[in-house]
Design a protein around this motif. Structure first.
Motif, mmCIF file in Angstrom:
data_model
loop_
_atom_site.group_PDB
_atom_site.id
_atom_site.type_symbol
_atom_site.label_atom_id
_atom_site.label_comp_id
_atom_site.label_asym_id
_atom_site.label_seq_id
_atom_site.Cartn_x
_atom_site.Cartn_y
_atom_site.Cartn_z
ATOM 1 N N SER A 123 0.826 -1.204 0.000
ATOM 2 C CA SER A 123 0.000 0.000 0.000
ATOM 3 C C SER A 123 0.865 1.261 0.000
ATOM 4 N N GLY A 124 1.965 1.237 0.759
ATOM 5 C CA GLY A 124 2.836 2.404 0.838
ATOM 6 C C GLY A 124 3.563 2.706 -0.456
ATOM 7 N N LEU A 125 3.825 1.688 -1.256
ATOM 8 C CA LEU A 125 4.524 1.885 -2.525
ATOM 9 C C LEU A 125 3.575 2.206 -3.675
ATOM 10 N N ASN A 126 2.295 2.314 -3.386
ATOM 11 C CA ASN A 126 1.309 2.617 -4.410
ATOM 12 C C ASN A 126 1.503 4.056 -4.898
ATOM 13 N N PRO A 127 1.697 4.255 -6.195
ATOM 14 C CA PRO A 127 1.928 5.621 -6.690
ATOM 15 C C PRO A 127 0.726 6.539 -6.538
ATOM 16 N N LYS A 128 -0.457 5.980 -6.299
ATOM 17 C CA LYS A 128 -1.631 6.839 -6.108
ATOM 18 C C LYS A 128 -1.484 7.699 -4.860
ATOM 19 N N ALA A 129 -0.726 7.230 -3.886
ATOM 20 C CA ALA A 129 -0.530 8.023 -2.667
ATOM 21 C C ALA A 129 0.214 9.316 -2.995
ATOM 22 N N LEU A 130 1.245 9.226 -3.814
ATOM 23 C CA LEU A 130 1.962 10.438 -4.220
ATOM 24 C C LEU A 130 1.082 11.334 -5.068
ATOM 25 N N LEU A 131 0.288 10.730 -5.938
ATOM 26 C CA LEU A 131 -0.632 11.511 -6.756
ATOM 27 C C LEU A 131 -1.602 12.283 -5.872
ATOM 28 N N LEU A 132 -2.120 11.627 -4.851
ATOM 29 C CA LEU A 132 -3.026 12.291 -3.914
ATOM 30 C C LEU A 132 -2.318 13.441 -3.216
ATOM 31 N N TYR A 133 -1.094 13.182 -2.767
ATOM 32 C CA TYR A 133 -0.362 14.209 -2.035
ATOM 33 C C TYR A 133 -0.104 15.428 -2.909
ATOM 34 N N PHE A 134 0.379 15.205 -4.125
ATOM 35 C CA PHE A 134 0.762 16.334 -4.974
ATOM 36 C C PHE A 134 -0.412 16.996 -5.679
#
Length: 128
Positions: free
Chosen positions: A40-51
Motif C-alpha cells: 500500500s505504501g509503494l502505491n503511486p496513487k498516494a503520491l498523486l493524492l499528495y501532490f
C-alpha cells in the motif's frame, strides 16, 4: 492476463484466521501485515493524492506551519483509509467464510475479469 490465469489456476481458500493463513504460507501475521503495508505504501496513487489534492487544502498564510498542516492531513487520510480497509477486510472475510461458494465465485470472476482487462489493454496497445 498472467495474474488472472494464476488466480483461476490456483484459487485461494478462505481460512479461519490470519494465523492459519500465515502458517499455511510459512509467514507470520506480522509479516503479512508488513507486506500489505509495504504494498500500500509503494502505491503511486498516494503520491498523486499528495501532490494533487493536499496543496489546495494547505494555507501557507494560515496560523499553522505548512509541515503541521501536511502532517495532519496525511495522518487523517491514513486513519480514514485504515478504518475503511479494516472494515472491508473484516466484512469480506465474514461473508466469504460463511459462504464458500461465494468465495469461489468471487475468485473465478476476479480471475476472468483480470484476463479480460489484460486482453482489452493488449488489443488497445497493439491497435494504437
Amino acid at each position: 492476463m498472467w495474474l488472472g490465469w494464476g488466480v483461476l489456476r490456483q484459487p485461494t481458500a478462505v481460512t479461519a484466521s490470519a494465523a492459519e493463513a500465515g502458517s499455511a504460507a510459512g509467514s507470520s501475521s506480522l509479516r503479512i501485515m508488513l507486506k500489505g503495508a509495504g504494498t500500500s505504501g509503494l502505491n503511486p496513487k498516494a503520491l498523486l493524492l499528495y501532490f494533487s489534492l493536499f496543496p489546495q487544502f494547505i494555507d501557507p498564510a494560515g496560523g499553522w506551519p505548512v509541515a503541521t498542516q501536511t502532517g495532519l492531513l496525511g495522518s487523517l487520510h491514513m486513519a480514514a483509509c485504515a478504518v475503511v480497509h479494516l472494515a472491508v477486510g473484516v466484512l469480506a472475510r465474514t461473508v466469504l467464510r460463511t459462504r464458500p461458494s461465494a468465495a469461489r465465485a468471487v475468485t473465478r470472476a476476479s480471475g476472468a475479469l483480470m484476463i479480460a482487462i489484460g486482453g482489452f489493454l493488449l488489443v488497445e496497445r497493439l491497435a494504437g
